[in-house]
Design an enzyme around this catalytic site. Sequence first.
Site, PDB file in Angstrom:
ATOM      1  N   ASP A 105     -54.386 -37.737  92.952  1.00 25.65           N
ATOM      2  CA  ASP A 105     -54.828 -36.343  92.984  1.00 25.65           C
ATOM      3  C   ASP A 105     -56.190 -36.302  93.667  1.00 25.65           C
ATOM      4  OD1 ASP A 105     -52.581 -35.956  91.328  1.00 25.65           O
ATOM      5  OD2 ASP A 105     -53.799 -36.332  89.557  1.00 25.65           O
ATOM      6  N   ASP A 148     -46.016 -27.753  83.112  1.00 25.02           N
ATOM      7  CA  ASP A 148     -47.317 -28.262  82.689  1.00 25.02           C
ATOM      8  C   ASP A 148     -47.567 -27.836  81.250  1.00 25.02           C
ATOM      9  OD1 ASP A 148     -47.435 -29.086  85.282  1.00 25.02           O
ATOM     10  OD2 ASP A 148     -49.231 -27.947  85.826  1.00 25.02           O
TER      11      ASP A 148
END
Length: 241
Positions: A127, A8
């Site tokens: 998500d 990330d």
Amino acid sequence: MQLFPAIDLRGGRCVRLYQGSYDAETVYNDDPVSQAQQFADAGASWLHVVDLDAARSGEQVNLPVIAAIAGAVDVPVQTSGGVRSLEAAAALADVGAARVVIGTAAVENPELVEQVAARQPVAVGLDARGRDVATHGWEQGGGGDLLELAARFESSGAEAVVATEISRDGTLAGPDIDGLATVLAATGLAVIASGGVASLDDLTALTSIGDTHRRLSGVIVGRALYEGCFTVEQAVETLRS
């Protein structure tokens, strides 16, 4: 079942967020390219790279880092974060991304998934908190129902759904086994699990979802690898057995 170690990116560094909060960030490596090489050398067959800055703003500020990662490893790189146009998806392909993940834009403009899929490999990122899909770097809820969206994109040309339970992401609280089972049952697309993995037992539990005809295709793991809960080698072996 394939392992997708997560990288990330925020401000060019390798970080992890807690439950998707940009205010709860841990920096794990200032050199994401080196981190990518470590994961690939250890046997990962894919890498999952997320541009957190782009997910929040739509601006692909970490594109040079993604290019460097893709150029440094011999395994395919799946990328997500801020893919909200044909141009953004193409830019990632141009720097070596093997597959892009479209999240916010897939929810707000489903036709974009079909358009991108006609040109390059794409997955849909859903998500959610429970079944409430979030968008814009997980900062906005009300994006729709997780299962309805998973079913809707079955005929979009996408290769997979990446299903993330936000409440478990970065927590080491264990994956949402029941929730992932419902996603797998809701769509014919390949399903990649994300969020909460903390142990090899968690990986074993994920391999048991579904039946002999259909199981999860992959799992994204971040914090558990960075904090030494298990190694890439151990994870690959567990997912293979």
